[in-house]
Every structure is written in structure tokens, then in C-alpha cells.
Design a protein around this motif. Structure first.
Motif, PDB file in Angstrom:
ATOM      1  N   GLY A  86     -15.274 -70.898 -37.475  1.00  0.00           N
ATOM      2  CA  GLY A  86     -14.628 -71.627 -36.389  1.00  0.00           C
ATOM      3  C   GLY A  86     -14.216 -73.029 -36.793  1.00  0.00           C
ATOM      4  O   GLY A  86     -13.142 -73.505 -36.414  1.00  0.00           O
ATOM      5  N   SER A  87     -15.045 -73.717 -37.557  1.00  0.00           N
ATOM      6  CA  SER A  87     -14.708 -75.082 -37.950  1.00  0.00           C
ATOM      7  C   SER A  87     -13.446 -75.110 -38.802  1.00  0.00           C
ATOM      8  O   SER A  87     -12.573 -75.962 -38.613  1.00  0.00           O
ATOM      9  CB  SER A  87     -15.876 -75.724 -38.709  1.00  0.00           C
ATOM     10  OG  SER A  87     -16.142 -75.027 -39.917  1.00  0.00           O
ATOM     11  N   LEU A  88     -13.324 -74.167 -39.721  1.00  0.00           N
ATOM     12  CA  LEU A  88     -12.137 -74.115 -40.572  1.00  0.00           C
ATOM     13  C   LEU A  88     -10.909 -73.688 -39.767  1.00  0.00           C
ATOM     14  O   LEU A  88      -9.825 -74.267 -39.910  1.00  0.00           O
ATOM     15  CB  LEU A  88     -12.358 -73.145 -41.732  1.00  0.00           C
ATOM     16  CG  LEU A  88     -11.204 -73.005 -42.730  1.00  0.00           C
ATOM     17  CD1 LEU A  88     -10.855 -74.356 -43.349  1.00  0.00           C
ATOM     18  CD2 LEU A  88     -11.560 -71.992 -43.808  1.00  0.00           C
ATOM     19  N   ALA A  89     -11.084 -72.702 -38.898  1.00  0.00           N
ATOM     20  CA  ALA A  89      -9.956 -72.229 -38.085  1.00  0.00           C
ATOM     21  C   ALA A  89      -9.439 -73.327 -37.171  1.00  0.00           C
ATOM     22  O   ALA A  89      -8.221 -73.521 -37.027  1.00  0.00           O
ATOM     23  CB  ALA A  89     -10.382 -71.013 -37.265  1.00  0.00           C
ATOM     24  N   VAL A 139      -9.183 -76.885 -24.919  1.00  0.00           N
ATOM     25  CA  VAL A 139      -8.633 -75.587 -25.331  1.00  0.00           C
ATOM     26  C   VAL A 139      -9.323 -75.020 -26.566  1.00  0.00           C
ATOM     27  O   VAL A 139      -9.569 -73.813 -26.649  1.00  0.00           O
ATOM     28  CB  VAL A 139      -7.114 -75.721 -25.573  1.00  0.00           C
ATOM     29  CG1 VAL A 139      -6.545 -74.448 -26.184  1.00  0.00           C
ATOM     30  CG2 VAL A 139      -6.400 -76.034 -24.264  1.00  0.00           C
ATOM     31  N   LEU A 140      -9.667 -75.896 -27.519  1.00  0.00           N
ATOM     32  CA  LEU A 140     -10.214 -75.410 -28.788  1.00  0.00           C
ATOM     33  C   LEU A 140     -11.741 -75.427 -28.856  1.00  0.00           C
ATOM     34  O   LEU A 140     -12.315 -74.693 -29.659  1.00  0.00           O
ATOM     35  CB  LEU A 140      -9.663 -76.238 -29.952  1.00  0.00           C
ATOM     36  CG  LEU A 140      -8.143 -76.297 -30.123  1.00  0.00           C
ATOM     37  CD1 LEU A 140      -7.779 -77.046 -31.395  1.00  0.00           C
ATOM     38  CD2 LEU A 140      -7.539 -74.907 -30.130  1.00  0.00           C
ATOM     39  N   ILE A 141     -12.367 -76.278 -28.051  1.00  0.00           N
ATOM     40  CA  ILE A 141     -13.825 -76.413 -28.150  1.00  0.00           C
ATOM     41  C   ILE A 141     -14.534 -75.870 -26.902  1.00  0.00           C
ATOM     42  O   ILE A 141     -15.366 -74.962 -26.992  1.00  0.00           O
ATOM     43  CB  ILE A 141     -14.224 -77.889 -28.361  1.00  0.00           C
ATOM     44  CG1 ILE A 141     -13.524 -78.478 -29.585  1.00  0.00           C
ATOM     45  CG2 ILE A 141     -15.740 -78.010 -28.494  1.00  0.00           C
ATOM     46  CD1 ILE A 141     -13.906 -77.870 -30.895  1.00  0.00           C
ATOM     47  N   VAL A 142     -14.207 -76.415 -25.740  1.00  0.00           N
ATOM     48  CA  VAL A 142     -14.968 -76.091 -24.524  1.00  0.00           C
ATOM     49  C   VAL A 142     -14.769 -74.640 -24.099  1.00  0.00           C
ATOM     50  O   VAL A 142     -15.750 -73.903 -23.889  1.00  0.00           O
ATOM     51  CB  VAL A 142     -14.591 -77.049 -23.381  1.00  0.00           C
ATOM     52  CG1 VAL A 142     -15.283 -76.623 -22.088  1.00  0.00           C
ATOM     53  CG2 VAL A 142     -14.993 -78.482 -23.732  1.00  0.00           C
ATOM     54  N   LEU A 143     -13.520 -74.214 -23.954  1.00  0.00           N
ATOM     55  CA  LEU A 143     -13.284 -72.844 -23.478  1.00  0.00           C
ATOM     56  C   LEU A 143     -13.820 -71.788 -24.451  1.00  0.00           C
ATOM     57  O   LEU A 143     -14.543 -70.871 -24.028  1.00  0.00           O
ATOM     58  CB  LEU A 143     -11.795 -72.638 -23.202  1.00  0.00           C
ATOM     59  CG  LEU A 143     -11.203 -73.464 -22.048  1.00  0.00           C
ATOM     60  CD1 LEU A 143      -9.723 -73.158 -21.875  1.00  0.00           C
ATOM     61  CD2 LEU A 143     -11.957 -73.194 -20.755  1.00  0.00           C
ATOM     62  N   VAL A 169     -20.751 -81.448 -32.697  1.00  0.00           N
ATOM     63  CA  VAL A 169     -20.447 -81.639 -34.124  1.00  0.00           C
ATOM     64  C   VAL A 169     -19.123 -80.968 -34.475  1.00  0.00           C
ATOM     65  O   VAL A 169     -18.313 -81.503 -35.237  1.00  0.00           O
ATOM     66  CB  VAL A 169     -21.594 -81.093 -34.993  1.00  0.00           C
ATOM     67  CG1 VAL A 169     -21.214 -81.113 -36.469  1.00  0.00           C
ATOM     68  CG2 VAL A 169     -22.865 -81.907 -34.763  1.00  0.00           C
ATOM     69  N   LEU A 170     -18.886 -79.782 -33.908  1.00  0.00           N
ATOM     70  CA  LEU A 170     -17.619 -79.078 -34.138  1.00  0.00           C
ATOM     71  C   LEU A 170     -16.440 -79.900 -33.604  1.00  0.00           C
ATOM     72  O   LEU A 170     -15.379 -79.965 -34.232  1.00  0.00           O
ATOM     73  CB  LEU A 170     -17.661 -77.711 -33.465  1.00  0.00           C
ATOM     74  CG  LEU A 170     -16.466 -76.776 -33.686  1.00  0.00           C
ATOM     75  CD1 LEU A 170     -16.293 -76.453 -35.158  1.00  0.00           C
ATOM     76  CD2 LEU A 170     -16.633 -75.500 -32.875  1.00  0.00           C
ATOM     77  N   ALA A 171     -16.627 -80.539 -32.448  1.00  0.00           N
ATOM     78  CA  ALA A 171     -15.580 -81.392 -31.886  1.00  0.00           C
ATOM     79  C   ALA A 171     -15.304 -82.583 -32.797  1.00  0.00           C
ATOM     80  O   ALA A 171     -14.150 -82.976 -32.988  1.00  0.00           O
ATOM     81  CB  ALA A 171     -15.992 -81.871 -30.493  1.00  0.00           C
ATOM     82  N   PRO A 227     -19.731 -80.696 -44.836  1.00  0.00           N
ATOM     83  CA  PRO A 227     -21.015 -80.043 -44.492  1.00  0.00           C
ATOM     84  C   PRO A 227     -21.236 -79.859 -42.992  1.00  0.00           C
ATOM     85  O   PRO A 227     -22.277 -79.330 -42.598  1.00  0.00           O
ATOM     86  CB  PRO A 227     -22.064 -81.015 -45.062  1.00  0.00           C
ATOM     87  CG  PRO A 227     -21.321 -81.989 -45.910  1.00  0.00           C
ATOM     88  CD  PRO A 227     -19.943 -82.046 -45.372  1.00  0.00           C
ATOM     89  N   LEU A 228     -20.297 -80.292 -42.144  1.00  0.00           N
ATOM     90  CA  LEU A 228     -20.555 -80.300 -40.705  1.00  0.00           C
ATOM     91  C   LEU A 228     -20.756 -78.899 -40.127  1.00  0.00           C
ATOM     92  O   LEU A 228     -21.455 -78.742 -39.124  1.00  0.00           O
ATOM     93  CB  LEU A 228     -19.432 -81.018 -39.962  1.00  0.00           C
ATOM     94  CG  LEU A 228     -19.398 -82.542 -40.112  1.00  0.00           C
ATOM     95  CD1 LEU A 228     -18.290 -83.137 -39.251  1.00  0.00           C
ATOM     96  CD2 LEU A 228     -20.742 -83.163 -39.753  1.00  0.00           C
TER      97      LEU A 228
END
Length: 272
Positions: A86-89, A139-143, A169-171, A227-228
Motif C-alpha cells: 500500500g505504501s508503494l502504491a 481518498v487514499l488513506i481514510v476510506l 505513518v502511511l499518511a 523504512p516507513l
């Protein structure tokens, strides 16, 4: 630009002494939320991220050999897949969505036209940053995060507080690439160059991080955002992070602030 266009016709008025941020912010929000763009992006990223999660949680364990351990802890596997892939996408998604946010308007002359109005240059950059950050957060994180939590909870027990921390952290990781493309957009007018450099950072960074971990100076990689994904996975799994793994969080926030500062400084001095 049509001669009958006025500042008021596009809603770009401001109070005396103001920067014009409010009207520009409203204009950028209408770009994000005024049509079906947000809905298309929401559906797309649900399919990309949570489609993969669905497979990791419920499809692969049923077909994988028993000695792989996938069926034993599907939640742990799901968390790793969600945050690593998900982080890369999402980094790629941000780059494609915002890669020409500044460069396109500079190249087309739209920025030059807007800045002949009573609008401060820093407001132009900050309005784009704020509107894109809000749109991408929702759109990309919460939903996707809400749906992912539901899928993970259906597969097993999930640490809710840890999962929210992992999403934070993803945000931050996603925001880093937004700040990067905005800065690059003030350094070059070539939209393809902005996207190419940012994609190289996102894709090449993961490879460099894996390589750096095997080198004596591998600790330097902790000062990057790469590394996140591991940090987010650990937090979501309810694990206590060693002190050194907070370094990428702090460093990524610092890099993002530097990128925004450079973008503001550069745009103030840019000849349009």
C-alpha cells in the motif's frame, strides 16, 4: 486566455491585505470534489489496495501449502501486505495525481495569469498543497483504511489503536511524495521530468533501502522515508518500536518540511 475572464468569474477575489489563499483553496477543492474525480479515485484505490488485502486474508491461505504459515496468522500477513504494498502504491498514486499540480500551470501560463491578480505567490503553492493533502488523506488513506480494518477484523483480532497509528505513518509517507512533486514542479517546467524523478525516488528507494541494510553505513537509510512501511506494520501489529525506528518518522517529516520550504522559496523567485 479569454478576454472576458475576470478575477470574480473564477471566484478569485480576496479581502484587502489578504493573501488570496481562501479563494485559491476553494478553487482547488472544487477541482477535487466538484465532479466525479474523487469517486473514481476512491473506487480505484479500494480495488488496488483492498483487493490485494482480500486475497492475502481469504484467498491465499486456502490455497497455500500448510507449511507456509499463511493460514496461521492471516492478520499479520494482511497487515504486512497492506502497509508494504500500500505504501508503494499510494506513493505512485500521489505522484501521478499531483505530479503536474504546479508544473502544468506554470507551463501553460495559468499560474502567470492568476498571479497578475491580487494573490500572493505563497498562497498559490499552499492552496494546492492543502487541497491535495486533504483529498489524498480522505481518498487514499481514510476510506481504504476503514475498509481494510473491516476486512482484517473479519479475519482475526486487530489492534485498533495500533492500526490507526500505522495509518498515520502511511499518511506521512504519502505526504512526503506530495511535498516532493510540488517542490520539483518549481524546479523544472517539464512535467514528465517531475513524475520521472519522483517515481525513481519511490521505486528505486525501496531497492536502495534493501541494499543499504546490508552495508556498514546502512543506518543512513533510517533518515529516509523508505523504512516507513515496516514502521507502520509494526505499529499496526501492536509492537513497541525501538528508538531508532522513530528516526525515519522524524526524518520524513523534516524532509517534507524542507521540500515545502524550497517550493515556497523557489516559486517566489520564479520567472513566469
Amino acid at each position: 486566455m479569454s478576454a472576458n475572464l475576470t478575477v470574480e468569474s473564477v471566484g478569485l477575489t480576496r479581502r484587502a491585505g489578504g493573501s488570496g489563499f481562501g479563494p485559491l483553496w476553494g478553487k482547488e477543492l472544487r477541482t477535487w470534489w466538484g465532479g466525479r474525480r474523487w469517486l473514481f479515485q476512491a473506487v480505484l484505490w479500494q480495488v488496488v489496495i483492498n483487493g490485494l488485502l482480500l486475497m492475502v486474508l481469504f484467498v491465499l491461505p486456502s490455497v497455500a501449502p500448510s507449511d507456509t504459515g499463511m493460514a496461521e496468522d492471516p492478520v499479520a500477513n494482511g497487515l504486512q501486505g497492506f502497509f508494504s504494498i500500500g505504501s508503494l502504491a499510494l506513493a505512485i498514486g500521489v505522484i501521478m495525481l499531483a505530479g503536474d499540480a504546479l508544473a502544468a500551470e506554470i507551463q501553460s501560463g495559468t499560474a502567470e495569469w492568476l498571479l497578475t491578480k491580487p494573490i500572493a505567490r505563497h498562497a498559490f503553492v499552499l492552496a494546492k498543497l492543502a487541497a491535495h493533502a486533504l483529498g489524498m488523506l480522505v481518498v487514499l488513506i481514510v476510506l481504504p483504511g476503514i475498509v481494510a480494518f473491516g476486512l482484517l477484523s473479519a479475519a482475526g483480532q486487530v489492534n485498533a489503536a495500533g492500526f490507526v497509528a500505522g495509518l498515520g505513518v502511511l499518511a506521512l509517507h504519502t505526504f512526503f511524495y506530495l511535498a516532493l512533486v510540488l517542490m520539483l514542479g518549481t524546479l523544472t517546467r517539464n512535467r514528465m521530468a517531475v513524475i520521472a524523478i519522483a517515481l525513481a525516488a519511490a521505486l528505486g528507494g525501496q531497492m536502495l533501502f534493501s541494499l543499504a541494510a546490508m552495508l556498514p553505513a546502512g543506518a543512513v537509510a533510517l533518515l529516509t522515508p523508505w523504512p516507513l512501511a515496516q514502521v507502520a506494520t509494526a505499529l499496526a501489529g501492536g509492537l513497541a518500536l525501538p528508538a531508532e525506528l522513530w528516526l525515519p518518522v522524524i526524518a520524513t517529516a523534516a524532509w517534507s518540511a524542507v521540500f515545502i520550504a524550497v517550493a515556497l522559496w523557489r516559486f517566489e523567485r520564479l520567472e513566469l
